[in-house]
Design an enzyme around this catalytic site. Structure first.
Site, PDB file in Angstrom:
ATOM      1  N   ARG A 171       0.819  -1.218   0.000  1.00 16.32           N
ATOM      2  CA  ARG A 171       0.000   0.000   0.000  1.00 16.32           C
ATOM      3  C   ARG A 171       0.850   1.263   0.000  1.00 16.32           C
ATOM      4  O   ARG A 171       0.512   2.260  -0.632  1.00 16.32           O
ATOM      5  CB  ARG A 171      -0.922  -0.020   1.222  1.00 16.32           C
TER       6      ARG A 171
ATOM      7  N   HIS B  19       0.440   4.431  -2.483  1.00 12.95           N
ATOM      8  CA  HIS B  19       0.199   5.807  -2.008  1.00 12.95           C
ATOM      9  C   HIS B  19       1.342   6.746  -2.387  1.00 12.95           C
ATOM     10  O   HIS B  19       1.127   7.950  -2.522  1.00 12.95           O
ATOM     11  CB  HIS B  19      -0.049   5.811  -0.499  1.00 12.95           C
TER      12      HIS B  19
ATOM     13  N   ASN C  98      -3.990   8.518   4.830  1.00 11.95           N
ATOM     14  CA  ASN C  98      -2.768   7.979   5.444  1.00 11.95           C
ATOM     15  C   ASN C  98      -2.764   8.021   6.970  1.00 11.95           C
ATOM     16  O   ASN C  98      -2.133   7.172   7.615  1.00 11.95           O
ATOM     17  CB  ASN C  98      -1.544   8.767   4.940  1.00 11.95           C
TER      18      ASN C  98
ATOM     19  N   HIS D 238      -6.028  -5.677  -2.534  1.00 15.03           N
ATOM     20  CA  HIS D 238      -6.795  -5.969  -1.321  1.00 15.03           C
ATOM     21  C   HIS D 238      -6.975  -7.465  -1.105  1.00 15.03           C
ATOM     22  O   HIS D 238      -7.755  -7.853  -0.250  1.00 15.03           O
ATOM     23  CB  HIS D 238      -8.149  -5.258  -1.385  1.00 15.03           C
TER      24      HIS D 238
HETATM   25  C1  HEM Z   1      -9.093   1.539  -6.011  1.00 14.13           C
HETATM   26  C2  HEM Z   1      -9.068   2.396  -5.053  1.00 14.13           C
HETATM   27  C3  HEM Z   1      -8.619   2.067  -3.645  1.00 14.13           C
HETATM   28  C4  HEM Z   1      -9.257   2.451  -2.523  1.00 14.13           C
HETATM   29  C5  HEM Z   1     -10.528   3.292  -2.427  1.00 14.13           C
HETATM   30  C6  HEM Z   1      -8.512   1.911  -1.419  1.00 14.13           C
HETATM   31  C7  HEM Z   1      -8.837   2.097  -0.097  1.00 14.13           C
HETATM   32  C8  HEM Z   1      -8.229   1.466   0.955  1.00 14.13           C
HETATM   33  C9  HEM Z   1      -8.628   1.602   2.328  1.00 14.13           C
HETATM   34  C10 HEM Z   1      -9.763   2.498   2.839  1.00 14.13           C
HETATM   35  C11 HEM Z   1      -7.819   0.798   3.066  1.00 14.13           C
HETATM   36  C12 HEM Z   1      -7.889   0.592   4.584  1.00 14.13           C
HETATM   37  C13 HEM Z   1      -7.185   1.736   5.263  1.00 14.13           C
HETATM   38  C14 HEM Z   1      -7.379   1.764   6.761  1.00 14.13           C
HETATM   39  O1  HEM Z   1      -7.861   0.783   7.320  1.00 14.13           O
HETATM   40  O2  HEM Z   1      -7.037   2.774   7.357  1.00 14.13           O
HETATM   41  C15 HEM Z   1      -6.909   0.153   2.166  1.00 14.13           C
HETATM   42  C16 HEM Z   1      -5.937  -0.752   2.543  1.00 14.13           C
HETATM   43  C17 HEM Z   1      -5.080  -1.370   1.664  1.00 14.13           C
HETATM   44  N1  HEM Z   1      -4.933  -1.067   0.333  1.00 14.13           N
HETATM   45 FE1  HEM Z   1      -6.203   0.023  -0.796  1.00 14.13          FE
HETATM   46  N2  HEM Z   1      -7.464   1.202  -1.890  1.00 14.13           N
HETATM   47  C18 HEM Z   1      -7.469   1.271  -3.250  1.00 14.13           C
HETATM   48  C19 HEM Z   1      -6.527   0.742  -4.116  1.00 14.13           C
HETATM   49  C20 HEM Z   1      -5.434   0.017  -3.715  1.00 14.13           C
HETATM   50  C21 HEM Z   1      -4.362  -0.377  -4.593  1.00 14.13           C
HETATM   51  C22 HEM Z   1      -4.233   0.017  -6.060  1.00 14.13           C
HETATM   52  C23 HEM Z   1      -3.486  -1.118  -3.840  1.00 14.13           C
HETATM   53  C24 HEM Z   1      -2.203  -1.778  -4.248  1.00 14.13           C
HETATM   54  C25 HEM Z   1      -1.929  -2.216  -5.446  1.00 14.13           C
HETATM   55  C26 HEM Z   1      -4.037  -1.179  -2.506  1.00 14.13           C
HETATM   56  C27 HEM Z   1      -3.483  -1.882  -1.469  1.00 14.13           C
HETATM   57  C28 HEM Z   1      -3.975  -1.881  -0.171  1.00 14.13           C
HETATM   58  C29 HEM Z   1      -3.497  -2.782   0.851  1.00 14.13           C
HETATM   59  C30 HEM Z   1      -2.479  -3.887   0.661  1.00 14.13           C
HETATM   60  C31 HEM Z   1      -4.195  -2.447   2.023  1.00 14.13           C
HETATM   61  C32 HEM Z   1      -4.019  -3.093   3.411  1.00 14.13           C
HETATM   62  C33 HEM Z   1      -2.894  -2.391   4.139  1.00 14.13           C
HETATM   63  C34 HEM Z   1      -2.598  -2.942   5.522  1.00 14.13           C
HETATM   64  O3  HEM Z   1      -3.177  -3.953   5.940  1.00 14.13           O
HETATM   65  O4  HEM Z   1      -1.768  -2.317   6.204  1.00 14.13           O
HETATM   66  N3  HEM Z   1      -5.197  -0.459  -2.455  1.00 14.13           N
HETATM   67  N4  HEM Z   1      -7.168   0.594   0.886  1.00 14.13           N
END
Ligand code: HEM
Ligand SMILES: *[C@@H]1O[C@H](CO)[C@@H](O)[C@H](O)[C@H]1NC(C)=O
Ligand SMILES: *[C@@H]1O[C@H](CO)[C@@H](O)[C@H](O)[C@H]1NC(C)=O
Ligand SMILES: *[C@@H]1O[C@H](CO)[C@@H](O)[C@H](O)[C@H]1NC(C)=O
Ligand SMILES: *[C@@H]1O[C@H](CO)[C@@H](O)[C@H](O)[C@H]1NC(C)=O
Ligand SMILES: *[C@@H]1O[C@H](CO)[C@@H](O)[C@H](O)[C@H]1NC(C)=O
Length: 320
Positions: free
Chosen positions: A60, A64, A92, A192
């Site tokens: 992530r 970002h 973030n 995800h």
């Molecule tokens: C398409 C639009 C996307 C949205 C709206 C989005 C939104 C989010 C949100 C809201 C979270 C949780 C944050 C929290 O709990 O504070 C998250 C976590 C995460 N996102 Fe996304 N995301 C998107 C795209 C992506 C992309 C493109 C990737 C990587 C290629 C990605 C990888 C991740 C990962 C791996 C997590 C988990 C992080 C952890 O467990 O520490 N996301 N995302």
């Protein structure tokens, strides 16, 4: 005439000597710091062994970084008197993690190579790939040679990163504004397949959305009540430490955790429904190769190269 000729000659010479946009290459550190890639993999592996979620957090972090003015390490900068950085931007704050792992990698590399030649932006790109691979995903080649920004912007992070309440067309135009297309949106959202999200990011979905599996929603309400429990986390898919195509199959069962996840499959034959079915059931292996291609594409977003930017000594601070 002679003046024009010598100008053309000069211009050609300049064009040969100074490439307008230097290309990233996979072998960028082979000569100057051959230990760099093995060190990144080793420390990433240790961190994931300690806590499997760290792989998700590092993936992530790279996303970002890239979505805010290109893959330039800007996400790593602490606030200074000159700018407020990206760490306190809404997507973030209390959310992005893994900064200590990046610091550990950076200092180990500088020590091993007795030089400051590997950028923080490249460390993020490689650590993301290694995380994906160590959790069962593909081992694609990462292009290297990015340099680090000398500034960061909280405002740009707030406007460039897509929030979880976006609908399909908002998600698609956000990705298109970054030079990515529908396939990239669907494939990269499946990042995800690993990691967790906080209750505050999916509360509206489980209480208000209708295209959600009833039992799935009910089960999430225990740890995500209408009020309180904002920081309680839940896994994105049912195999949260395995990088696989389960994310798509969960979407097909209306078990997407975020509103934005489920927007990719509505079951109305629209937009991306067929891609989700394809990656989920028809050809899950194709997800792994397409994810690799989209990651390389995302990693190519507006890198600083040549003499632009710098190689930061400390990933949290610009050089003096
Ligand atoms: C398409 C639009 C996307 C949205 C709206 C989005 C939104 C989010 C949100 C809201 C979270 C949780 C944050 C929290 O709990 O504070 C998250 C976590 C995460 N996102 Fe996304 N995301 C998107 C795209 C992506 C992309 C493109 C990737 C990587 C290629 C990605 C990888 C991740 C990962 C791996 C997590 C988990 C992080 C952890 O467990 O520490 N996301 N995302
Ligand atoms: C702020 O920018 C000025 C001019 O570029 C520089 O001299 C100064 O060191 C910077 N301050 C910080 C805290 O980075
Ligand atoms: C959530 O965790 C952050 C630290 O990560 C903390 O600052 C905040 O107060 C917590 N919020 C709640 C509602 O517990
Ligand atoms: C998506 O959201 C935008 C902005 O709120 C809105 O204009 C648009 O109508 C929405 N699209 C759909 C299909 O709901
Ligand atoms: C997206 O771009 C890739 C190349 O980067 C291409 O192979 C793919 O077909 C495109 N997908 C769509 C839906 O345009
Ligand atoms: C659900 O929708 C209602 C009405 O629009 C709104 O007041 C509420 O804040 C939303 N979220 C939750 C968790 O109920």
């Amino acid at each position: 005439m002679a003046a024009i000729q010598s100008f053309l000659y000069f211009a050609t010479l300049v064009a040969i000597l100074i490439p307008v946009s230097a290309q990233l290459t996979p072998d960028f550190y082979d000569k100057v710091c051959p230990q760099a890639l093995p060190i990144i993999r080793k420390i990433t592996k240790q961190a994931i062994r300690r806590e499997p979620r760290m792989g998700a957090s590092l993936l992530r972090m790279h996303f970002h970084d890239c979505f805010v003015n290109g893959c330039d390490g800007s996400v790593l900068l602490d606030d200074t008197a000159n700018f407020t950085g990206e760490k306190t931007a809404l997507p973030n704050l209390n959310s992005l993690r893994g900064f200590e792992v990046v610091d550990q990698i950076k200092s180990a590399i500088n020590q091993a190579c007795s030089a400051n030649v590997v950028s923080c932006a490249d460390i993020l790109a490689v650590a993301a790939r290694d995380s994906v691979n160590l959790l069962g995903g593909p081992a694609y080649k990462v292009l290297l040679g990015r340099r680090d920004s000398r500034t960061a912007s909280k405002n740009d992070a707030n406007t460039n990163l897509p929030p979880p309440f976006f609908n399909f067309s908002q998600l698609l135009s956000n990705f298109q504004s970054h030079g990515l297309n529908l396939t990239d949106l669907v494939v990269l959202s499946a990042g995800h397949t690993i990691g967790l999200a906080r209750c505050t990011t999916f509360r509206d979905r489980i209480y208000n959305d209708t295209n959600i599996n009833y039992k799935f929603a009910a089960s999430l309400k225990y740890s995500c009540p209408r009020t309180g429990g904002d920081n309680n986390t839940k896994p994105f898919d049912s195999t949260t430490t395995r990088f696989d195509a389960q994310y798509f199959r969960d979407l097909l069962a209306k078990k997407g955790l975020l509103h934005s996840d489920q927007e990719l499959f509505k079951g109305d034959g629209s937009g991306s429904d067929s891609l989700v079915k394809y990656y989920g059931y028809i050809n899950p292996d194709r997800f792994l190769t397409d994810f690799s291609a989209s990651m390389v594409k995302m990693g190519n977003m507006k890198p600083l190269t040549g003499t632009n930017g710098e190689i930061r000594m400390n990933c949290r601070k610009v050089n003096n």
